[in-house]
Scaffold this active site. Structure first.
Site, PDB file in Angstrom:
ATOM      1  N   CYS A 123      56.422  95.452  11.650  1.00  0.00           N
ATOM      2  CA  CYS A 123      56.588  96.875  11.303  1.00  0.00           C
ATOM      3  C   CYS A 123      56.444  97.093   9.795  1.00  0.00           C
ATOM      4  CB  CYS A 123      57.973  97.316  11.792  1.00  0.00           C
ATOM      5  SG  CYS A 123      58.517  98.914  11.190  1.00  0.00           S
ATOM      6  N   CYS A 164      59.299  98.957   8.124  1.00  0.00           N
ATOM      7  CA  CYS A 164      60.471  98.069   8.041  1.00  0.00           C
ATOM      8  C   CYS A 164      60.388  97.210   6.779  1.00  0.00           C
ATOM      9  CB  CYS A 164      60.551  97.163   9.268  1.00  0.00           C
ATOM     10  SG  CYS A 164      60.770  98.037  10.826  1.00  0.00           S
TER      11      CYS A 164
END
Length: 85
Positions: free
Chosen positions: A13, A16
């Site tokens: 991600c 993230c």
């Protein structure tokens, strides 16, 4: 006994990865808050339990109760606001 900040994330991600330095800064500078990271690929049931549909998701807990939730890349101030309300 400490408030807890839980980050739901995944290695693949991009957002993230962008949020990671902010969460690490909180972990190192805020002794009164325990910081945990939950990889949604490793713990899908936990992500489902807390209705995490998008990552990154940050959930703040106090005394075992959810006191705040932020989705996406957010500022340190916005994260800390979950504990100051």
């Amino acid at each position: 006994e400490k408030p807890v900040l839980v980050e739901f994330w995944a290695a693949w991600c991009g957002p993230c990865q962008m949020l990671m330095p902010i969460v690490e800064e909180i972990a190192h500078s805020q002794d009164e808050i325990k910081v945990c990271k939950i990889n949604v690929d490793s713990e899908p049931n936990l992500a489902m339990k807390y209705k995490v549909m998008t990552i990154p998701t940050l959930i703040a807990f106090k005394n075992g109760d959810v006191i705040g939730k932020q989705i996406g890349v957010v500022s340190k101030e916005k994260i800390m606001d979950m504990f100051n309300s």
